[in-house]
Design an enzyme around this catalytic site. Structure first.
Site, PDB file in Angstrom:
ATOM      1  N   MET A   1       0.847  -1.175   0.000  1.00 21.52           N
ATOM      2  CA  MET A   1       0.000   0.000   0.000  1.00 21.52           C
ATOM      3  C   MET A   1       0.889   1.233   0.000  1.00 21.52           C
ATOM      4  SD  MET A   1      -2.678   1.346   2.884  1.00 21.52           S
ATOM      5  CE  MET A   1      -1.514   1.483   4.207  1.00 21.52           C
ATOM      6  N   PRO A   2       1.022   1.923  -1.125  1.00 17.70           N
ATOM      7  CA  PRO A   2       1.802   3.155  -1.141  1.00 17.70           C
ATOM      8  C   PRO A   2       1.090   4.278  -0.387  1.00 17.70           C
ATOM      9  CG  PRO A   2       1.547   2.275  -3.356  1.00 17.70           C
ATOM     10  CD  PRO A   2       0.635   1.502  -2.469  1.00 17.70           C
ATOM     11  N   TYR A   3       1.875   5.005   0.356  1.00 17.74           N
ATOM     12  CA  TYR A   3       1.407   6.198   1.056  1.00 17.74           C
ATOM     13  C   TYR A   3       2.377   7.314   0.708  1.00 17.74           C
ATOM     14  CZ  TYR A   3       0.774   9.533   4.860  1.00 17.74           C
ATOM     15  OH  TYR A   3       0.586  10.675   5.575  1.00 17.74           O
TER      16      TYR A   3
ATOM     17  N   HIS B   1      -5.248   1.037  -3.751  1.00 18.54           N
ATOM     18  CA  HIS B   1      -4.423   0.843  -2.556  1.00 18.54           C
ATOM     19  C   HIS B   1      -3.469   2.014  -2.316  1.00 18.54           C
ATOM     20  CE1 HIS B   1      -4.943  -3.793  -3.099  1.00 18.54           C
ATOM     21  NE2 HIS B   1      -6.022  -3.209  -2.617  1.00 18.54           N
TER      22      HIS B   1
ATOM     23  N   HIS C   1      -2.532   5.857  -1.394  1.00 18.32           N
ATOM     24  CA  HIS C   1      -3.001   6.989  -0.595  1.00 18.32           C
ATOM     25  C   HIS C   1      -2.070   8.172  -0.804  1.00 18.32           C
ATOM     26  CE1 HIS C   1      -5.765   4.442   1.793  1.00 18.32           C
ATOM     27  NE2 HIS C   1      -4.869   3.515   1.460  1.00 18.32           N
TER      28      HIS C   1
END
Length: 68
Positions: A1-3, A39, A41
């Site tokens: 999940m990239p943030y 996925h 953010h």
């Protein structure tokens, strides 16, 4: 999940410009890292220029002196 946390100075950036940044960053992560957009953010923090330092001075001062 990239943030991704994008910090920019508060300079009258429009909602449309922010949306374009979110789309662009998401597209880049999809293309380069094969990440799923659902996925990913992106958080944009807008910082007052009085709260951002650059080159040893506040950004507001730097910009004021840069005009001279």
């Amino acid at each position: 999940m990239p943030y991704v946390n994008l910090k920019i100075t508060k300079d009258g950036v429009t909602k449309e410009q922010k949306a374009e940044l979110v789309r662009g960053i998401t597209d880049l992560l999809v293309r380069v890292l094969n990440k799923k957009p659902e996925h990913t953010h992106i958080v944009i923090d807008e910082i007052d220029v009085e709260n951002w330092g650059y080159c040893g001075v506040l950004t507001s001062e730097y910009r004021a002196n840069d005009k001279d």
